[in-house]
Scaffold this motif. Structure first.
Motif, short mmCIF file in Angstrom:
data_model
loop_
_atom_site.label_atom_id
_atom_site.label_comp_id
_atom_site.label_asym_id
_atom_site.label_seq_id
_atom_site.Cartn_x
_atom_site.Cartn_y
_atom_site.Cartn_z
N ASP A 1 0.91 -0.90 -0.12
CA ASP A 1 -0.34 0.09 -0.04
C ASP A 1 0.69 1.64 0.13
O ASP A 1 2.00 1.44 1.08
CB ASP A 1 -0.98 -0.36 1.88
N SER A 2 0.94 1.62 -1.16
CA SER A 2 1.55 3.15 -1.12
C SER A 2 1.34 3.73 0.40
O SER A 2 2.53 4.62 0.17
CB SER A 2 1.19 4.64 -2.20
N ASP A 3 0.63 4.05 1.07
CA ASP A 3 0.67 5.22 2.01
C ASP A 3 0.78 5.04 2.72
O ASP A 3 2.33 4.77 3.87
CB ASP A 3 -1.30 5.53 2.59
N THR A 4 1.20 3.30 3.23
CA THR A 4 2.08 1.96 4.68
C THR A 4 3.57 2.31 3.45
O THR A 4 4.42 2.74 4.78
CB THR A 4 1.53 1.42 4.97
N GLU A 5 3.60 2.16 2.72
CA GLU A 5 5.35 2.50 2.31
C GLU A 5 5.89 3.53 2.13
O GLU A 5 7.00 3.34 2.81
CB GLU A 5 5.34 2.07 0.76
N VAL A 6 5.41 4.79 2.07
CA VAL A 6 6.12 6.45 3.01
C VAL A 6 5.53 6.22 4.23
O VAL A 6 7.01 6.72 4.88
CB VAL A 6 4.73 6.92 1.86
N LYS A 7 4.75 5.21 5.03
CA LYS A 7 5.38 5.15 6.60
C LYS A 7 6.37 5.09 6.60
O LYS A 7 7.09 5.44 7.76
CB LYS A 7 3.79 5.08 6.99
N ALA A 8 6.80 3.35 6.25
CA ALA A 8 7.84 1.89 6.10
C ALA A 8 8.77 3.24 6.04
O ALA A 8 9.84 3.22 6.77
CB ALA A 8 7.69 1.47 5.71
N ILE A 9 8.90 4.21 4.57
CA ILE A 9 10.10 4.58 4.34
C ILE A 9 11.06 5.91 5.51
O ILE A 9 11.77 5.77 5.73
CB ILE A 9 10.46 5.43 2.88
N SER A 10 9.80 6.75 6.31
CA SER A 10 9.67 7.52 7.52
C SER A 10 10.20 6.86 8.86
O SER A 10 11.50 7.05 8.99
CB SER A 10 8.20 8.23 7.99
N ILE A 11 10.03 5.48 8.91
CA ILE A 11 10.68 5.04 9.95
C ILE A 11 12.70 4.77 9.48
O ILE A 11 13.18 4.58 10.76
CB ILE A 11 9.61 3.83 9.67
N MET A 12 12.76 4.11 8.02
CA MET A 12 13.68 4.20 7.81
C MET A 12 15.04 4.69 7.93
O MET A 12 15.66 4.58 8.08
CB MET A 12 13.59 3.07 6.65
N ALA A 13 14.27 6.06 7.49
CA ALA A 13 14.78 7.49 7.52
C ALA A 13 14.97 8.22 8.85
O ALA A 13 16.09 8.79 9.28
CB ALA A 13 14.01 8.41 7.25
#
Length: 206
Positions: free
Chosen positions: A86-98
């Motif tokens: 899911d694109s919204d969740t993907e962005v949140k996961a990228i945020s956690i990695m950052a």
């Protein structure tokens, strides 16, 4: 497609090693001996002028930074679940990695190499103490995020591996954050994943 991971034990290159294991693809690992400063050799600097690991060589082309590598693998191997579909969740996961890369990792570096941040005699312990305080704050946030969750999202993704590495590195420094039970449970759960076991076994070998 030929994939080569430039890897050093203990470092955050463990993050991408776990993801590659999770993906099930074939890849080669080349160890970079940091104690011998191989990361500053002319050969390595041609691959990555930043003199850092990890580096993922994709058909001879280098890609750096764990966040970027996770995004690339998500596109290259969509069924592997490296990041949420899911694109919204993907962005949140990228945020956690950052956040792991920029908000947690630097404090671990300060504990490992305080002299790189201040050359004033006697400043090392102060730098370590302040870094540990920042880590305590960050892990408290993560603990809340993991409440009632096995992973940061519905199932494993690269954000879990990135946080796993930061927590593991803190433990290796002898820091104790056992009060954050959700983080402890996440760490223990991650160690049971076959891809993580394989990565840790490889780390022991090298």
């Amino acid at each position: 497609m030929k994939l080569t991971l430039y890897y050093a034990p203990i470092t955050c290159s463990l993050v991408v090693l776990i993801s590659l294991n999770e993906s099930g693809v074939e890849f080669e690992v080349k160890r970079v001996n940091l104690r011998k400063t191989e990361q500053r050799s002319p050969e390595f600097l041609r691959i990555n002028p930043k003199h850092k690991v990890p580096v993922l060589l994709i058909d001879g082309k280098p890609l750096t930074e764990n966040v970027a590598m996770a995004l690339w693998m998500t596109r290259a191997f969509p069924k592997a679940g490296i990041l949420p579909a899911d694109s919204d969740t993907e962005v949140k996961a990228i945020s956690i990695m950052a956040w792991c890369a920029l908000g947690i990792h630097p404090h671990l570096t300060r504990i490992n190499s305080p002299a790189k941040f201040c050359d004033t005699p006697g400043s090392e312990e102060s730098i370590k103490r302040l870094a540990a305080k920042e880590l305590d704050h960050a892990f408290g946030i993560a603990n809340d995020m993991l409440a009632w969750h096995q992973y940061f999202f519905d199932k494993w993704c690269a954000a879990d591996s990135h946080f796993f590495w930061t927590w593991r590195r803190a433990i290796q420094f002898g820091l104790v954050f056992s009060k954050y039970r959700n983080c402890v449970a996440h760490y223990e759960r991650m160690q049971q994943r076959p891809a993580v076991k394989k990565a840790l076994d490889f780390e022991k070998q090298v």
